[in-house]
Design a protein around this motif. Structure first.
Motif, PDB file in Angstrom:
ATOM      1  N   THR A  21      39.331  46.079  40.363  1.00 50.78           N
ATOM      2  CA  THR A  21      38.537  44.937  39.910  1.00 50.78           C
ATOM      3  C   THR A  21      39.214  44.228  38.743  1.00 50.78           C
ATOM      4  O   THR A  21      39.308  42.997  38.708  1.00 50.78           O
ATOM      5  N   ALA A  22      39.709  45.013  37.771  1.00 54.76           N
ATOM      6  CA  ALA A  22      40.389  44.417  36.620  1.00 54.76           C
ATOM      7  C   ALA A  22      41.666  43.711  37.049  1.00 54.76           C
ATOM      8  O   ALA A  22      41.996  42.627  36.547  1.00 54.76           O
ATOM      9  N   ALA A  23      42.391  44.300  37.969  1.00 52.44           N
ATOM     10  CA  ALA A  23      43.638  43.690  38.441  1.00 52.44           C
ATOM     11  C   ALA A  23      43.368  42.409  39.212  1.00 52.44           C
ATOM     12  O   ALA A  23      44.059  41.398  39.041  1.00 52.44           O
ATOM     13  N   ARG A  24      42.350  42.448  40.070  1.00 56.32           N
ATOM     14  CA  ARG A  24      42.019  41.271  40.886  1.00 56.32           C
ATOM     15  C   ARG A  24      41.490  40.125  40.034  1.00 56.32           C
ATOM     16  O   ARG A  24      41.808  38.957  40.289  1.00 56.32           O
ATOM     17  N   LEU A  25      40.684  40.426  39.019  1.00 53.70           N
ATOM     18  CA  LEU A  25      40.061  39.390  38.195  1.00 53.70           C
ATOM     19  C   LEU A  25      40.870  39.036  36.952  1.00 53.70           C
ATOM     20  O   LEU A  25      40.547  38.073  36.264  1.00 53.70           O
ATOM     21  N   GLY A  26      41.887  39.829  36.653  1.00 58.59           N
ATOM     22  CA  GLY A  26      42.778  39.485  35.555  1.00 58.59           C
ATOM     23  C   GLY A  26      42.357  39.948  34.183  1.00 58.59           C
ATOM     24  O   GLY A  26      42.853  39.423  33.185  1.00 58.59           O
ATOM     25  N   GLY A  27      41.450  40.919  34.102  1.00 58.51           N
ATOM     26  CA  GLY A  27      41.068  41.407  32.782  1.00 58.51           C
ATOM     27  C   GLY A  27      39.920  42.386  32.834  1.00 58.51           C
ATOM     28  O   GLY A  27      39.182  42.467  33.826  1.00 58.51           O
ATOM     29  N   PHE A  58      48.796  48.719  33.707  1.00 63.11           N
ATOM     30  CA  PHE A  58      48.652  47.462  32.970  1.00 63.11           C
ATOM     31  C   PHE A  58      49.526  47.497  31.726  1.00 63.11           C
ATOM     32  O   PHE A  58      49.743  48.554  31.128  1.00 63.11           O
ATOM     33  N   LEU A  59      50.018  46.331  31.347  1.00 61.57           N
ATOM     34  CA  LEU A  59      50.654  46.131  30.053  1.00 61.57           C
ATOM     35  C   LEU A  59      49.616  45.498  29.137  1.00 61.57           C
ATOM     36  O   LEU A  59      49.028  44.473  29.477  1.00 61.57           O
ATOM     37  N   ARG A  60      49.355  46.121  27.983  1.00 61.27           N
ATOM     38  CA  ARG A  60      48.341  45.634  27.066  1.00 61.27           C
ATOM     39  C   ARG A  60      48.977  44.860  25.932  1.00 61.27           C
ATOM     40  O   ARG A  60      50.033  45.236  25.425  1.00 61.27           O
ATOM     41  N   SER A  61      48.316  43.760  25.532  1.00 61.09           N
ATOM     42  CA  SER A  61      48.766  42.962  24.396  1.00 61.09           C
ATOM     43  C   SER A  61      47.545  42.333  23.747  1.00 61.09           C
ATOM     44  O   SER A  61      46.425  42.456  24.249  1.00 61.09           O
ATOM     45  N   ALA A  62      47.763  41.657  22.629  1.00 69.25           N
ATOM     46  CA  ALA A  62      46.648  41.006  21.932  1.00 69.25           C
ATOM     47  C   ALA A  62      46.017  39.910  22.791  1.00 69.25           C
ATOM     48  O   ALA A  62      44.846  39.559  22.616  1.00 69.25           O
ATOM     49  N   LYS A  63      46.774  39.363  23.726  1.00 70.40           N
ATOM     50  CA  LYS A  63      46.262  38.291  24.586  1.00 70.40           C
ATOM     51  C   LYS A  63      45.528  38.806  25.822  1.00 70.40           C
ATOM     52  O   LYS A  63      44.943  38.023  26.559  1.00 70.40           O
ATOM     53  N   GLY A  64      45.575  40.121  26.061  1.00 71.38           N
ATOM     54  CA  GLY A  64      44.913  40.664  27.231  1.00 71.38           C
ATOM     55  C   GLY A  64      45.795  41.655  27.957  1.00 71.38           C
ATOM     56  O   GLY A  64      46.653  42.309  27.339  1.00 71.38           O
ATOM     57  N   VAL A  65      45.594  41.771  29.255  1.00 77.49           N
ATOM     58  CA  VAL A  65      46.366  42.731  30.046  1.00 77.49           C
ATOM     59  C   VAL A  65      47.044  42.026  31.209  1.00 77.49           C
ATOM     60  O   VAL A  65      46.542  41.034  31.735  1.00 77.49           O
ATOM     61  N   THR A  66      48.189  42.553  31.590  1.00 77.37           N
ATOM     62  CA  THR A  66      48.901  42.079  32.777  1.00 77.37           C
ATOM     63  C   THR A  66      49.335  43.299  33.577  1.00 77.37           C
ATOM     64  O   THR A  66      49.546  44.384  33.023  1.00 77.37           O
ATOM     65  N   THR A  68      51.535  45.895  35.636  1.00 75.68           N
ATOM     66  CA  THR A  68      52.917  46.358  35.737  1.00 75.68           C
ATOM     67  C   THR A  68      53.394  46.117  37.170  1.00 75.68           C
ATOM     68  O   THR A  68      52.620  45.763  38.064  1.00 75.68           O
ATOM     69  N   ALA A  69      54.661  46.351  37.400  1.00 76.63           N
ATOM     70  CA  ALA A  69      55.197  46.189  38.752  1.00 76.63           C
ATOM     71  C   ALA A  69      54.500  47.141  39.722  1.00 76.63           C
ATOM     72  O   ALA A  69      54.204  46.777  40.864  1.00 76.63           O
ATOM     73  N   LEU A  70      54.226  48.371  39.262  1.00 78.21           N
ATOM     74  CA  LEU A  70      53.516  49.331  40.106  1.00 78.21           C
ATOM     75  C   LEU A  70      52.113  48.836  40.433  1.00 78.21           C
ATOM     76  O   LEU A  70      51.682  48.877  41.594  1.00 78.21           O
ATOM     77  N   GLY A  71      51.381  48.361  39.417  1.00 75.12           N
ATOM     78  CA  GLY A  71      50.026  47.867  39.637  1.00 75.12           C
ATOM     79  C   GLY A  71      49.995  46.703  40.602  1.00 75.12           C
ATOM     80  O   GLY A  71      49.131  46.640  41.499  1.00 75.12           O
ATOM     81  N   ALA A  72      50.937  45.757  40.439  1.00 71.29           N
ATOM     82  CA  ALA A  72      50.981  44.589  41.321  1.00 71.29           C
ATOM     83  C   ALA A  72      51.330  44.989  42.749  1.00 71.29           C
ATOM     84  O   ALA A  72      50.846  44.386  43.708  1.00 71.29           O
ATOM     85  N   ARG A  73      52.152  46.027  42.896  1.00 72.43           N
ATOM     86  CA  ARG A  73      52.594  46.444  44.223  1.00 72.43           C
ATOM     87  C   ARG A  73      51.455  47.083  45.027  1.00 72.43           C
ATOM     88  O   ARG A  73      51.361  46.885  46.251  1.00 72.43           O
ATOM     89  N   VAL A  74      50.582  47.828  44.359  1.00 72.63           N
ATOM     90  CA  VAL A  74      49.527  48.545  45.097  1.00 72.63           C
ATOM     91  C   VAL A  74      48.224  47.765  45.171  1.00 72.63           C
ATOM     92  O   VAL A  74      47.334  48.115  45.967  1.00 72.63           O
ATOM     93  N   LEU A  75      48.076  46.709  44.375  1.00 73.93           N
ATOM     94  CA  LEU A  75      46.812  45.980  44.328  1.00 73.93           C
ATOM     95  C   LEU A  75      46.359  45.466  45.696  1.00 73.93           C
ATOM     96  O   LEU A  75      45.184  45.642  46.054  1.00 73.93           O
ATOM     97  N   PRO A  76      47.205  44.808  46.498  1.00 77.15           N
ATOM     98  CA  PRO A  76      46.703  44.271  47.783  1.00 77.15           C
ATOM     99  C   PRO A  76      46.081  45.342  48.680  1.00 77.15           C
ATOM    100  O   PRO A  76      45.060  45.093  49.326  1.00 77.15           O
ATOM    101  N   ASP A  77      46.671  46.531  48.713  1.00 80.21           N
ATOM    102  CA  ASP A  77      46.118  47.589  49.561  1.00 80.21           C
ATOM    103  C   ASP A  77      44.757  48.049  49.062  1.00 80.21           C
ATOM    104  O   ASP A  77      43.840  48.296  49.852  1.00 80.21           O
ATOM    105  N   PHE A  78      44.604  48.159  47.746  1.00 79.28           N
ATOM    106  CA  PHE A  78      43.314  48.587  47.205  1.00 79.28           C
ATOM    107  C   PHE A  78      42.251  47.505  47.384  1.00 79.28           C
ATOM    108  O   PHE A  78      41.092  47.807  47.679  1.00 79.28           O
ATOM    109  N   THR A  79      42.638  46.246  47.232  1.00 80.19           N
ATOM    110  CA  THR A  79      41.674  45.162  47.444  1.00 80.19           C
ATOM    111  C   THR A  79      41.192  45.157  48.880  1.00 80.19           C
ATOM    112  O   THR A  79      39.988  45.042  49.149  1.00 80.19           O
ATOM    113  N   SER A  80      42.114  45.293  49.817  1.00 84.37           N
ATOM    114  CA  SER A  80      41.731  45.335  51.228  1.00 84.37           C
ATOM    115  C   SER A  80      40.830  46.533  51.507  1.00 84.37           C
ATOM    116  O   SER A  80      39.829  46.421  52.224  1.00 84.37           O
TER     117      SER A  80
END
Length: 295
Positions: A21-27, A58-66, A68-80
């Motif tokens: 959910t956090a990955a799909r919605l961006g925070g 996720f990579l954490r910073s003062a501006k929020g989270v983004t 990682t390459a691993l998170g982005a790679r597995v996100l589509p499968d988990f969303t589906s």
């Protein structure tokens, strides 16, 4: 003696859902709103998952989270996967309790538009049970167990009512209003969800007159309507929602100008309902503007 080898430890489902959910919605804050938990809880669930994996998602910073390459790679499968699970749960709900129809609606819509129509619907279809959940934003229909959604939108689903805005007040208050310029001298009520309504109406009704409406703002449209009926001031009213008050004379519209809105009240569903199913029957009834079809 047979030996049972240790099984790999399963990843916690709540943590996987928080990550997706956090990955799909961006925070984390947006994920918390959808999941109905706190941002801190989302963060804790994701941290538990990362600790189990021994890898950051996720990579954490003062501006929020983004991601990682691993998170982005597995996100589509988990969303589906979670989309399919949500649809399976919706099917399970509908099959287990086929006579129960779950409707998600904007709070003001649920109270002012939907609720007055329920007695006639119950009389027409006494075997159907209507369950209503009021919420400020439409739910994620791929995940939430709702059969129908009733919100303002420009294109989704089918229109059930057009809407317009115009000032309204109690009959005893109307004598103070000869022209829109008189609004400058009376309390002008508004709803925080529709804070720009006064500006839209004034620009259309009297574009050459500088009027700054002042008055209390309410977080509940129902409270603003009740206060207006009680004579607290002038409310910028939504005609689709205050139809009963206008018809009964509890509220009057002192000016002729009604400004149409780009969004209309619309009904939509996460899936196609069979024509004779309870949800399909309720949808047909509501999109018939209150006319009872052959249920």
């Amino acid at each position: 003696m047979p030996v049972s080898p240790p099984r790999p430890k399963q990843l916690p489902m709540t943590a996987l859902r928080a990550f997706e959910t956090a990955a799909r919605l961006g925070g984390f804050a947006a994920a918390a709103q959808e999941l109905g938990i706190s941002p801190g809880a989302v963060s804790a669930h994701v941290k538990t998952l990362e600790d189990s994996l021994r890898a950051p998602l996720f990579l954490r910073s003062a501006k929020g989270v983004t991601l990682t390459a691993l998170g982005a790679r597995v996100l589509p499968d988990f969303t589906s996967a979670f989309d399919q699970m949500g649809q399976a749960m919706q099917l399970l709900h509908s099959e287990a309790a086929p006579q129960v129809v779950h409707i998600a609606a904007l709070p003001a819509v649920a109270q002012f538009w939907l609720s007055p129509r329920l007695p006639a619907l119950r009389a027409a279809a006494p075997d159907i049970e209507i369950s209503i959940t009021a919420m400020e934003m439409p739910p994620n229909l791929k995940r939430a167990p709702y059969d129908l959604c009733l919100f303002y939108d420009a294109a989704l689903g089918e229109e059930v009512a057009q809407d317009g805005i115009t000032p309204v007040c109690a009959p005893s208050f109307a004598d103070q209003l000869r022209s829109p310029a008189d609004l400058q001298h009376v309390p002008c009520l508004s709803d925080s969800s529709w804070s720009k309504d006064w500006d839209h109406w004034l620009q259309a009704a009297c574009p050459d007159t500088a009027i700054t409406p002042r008055g209390p703002e309410f977080s509940l449209y129902a409270l603003a309507v009740e206060e207006t009926v009680n004579g607290a001031g002038v409310l910028i009213g939504h005609t689709a929602l205050i139809e009963r008050q206008l018809n009964s004379g509890a509220l009057v519209a002192p000016f002729e100008t009604v400004v149409s809105l780009p969004l209309s009240l619309r009904l939509w569903s996460p899936r196609r309902h069979r024509r004779g199913s309870p949800a399909g029957q309720v949808a047909r009834w509501l999109t018939g503007a209150g006319r009872v079809p052959d249920l």
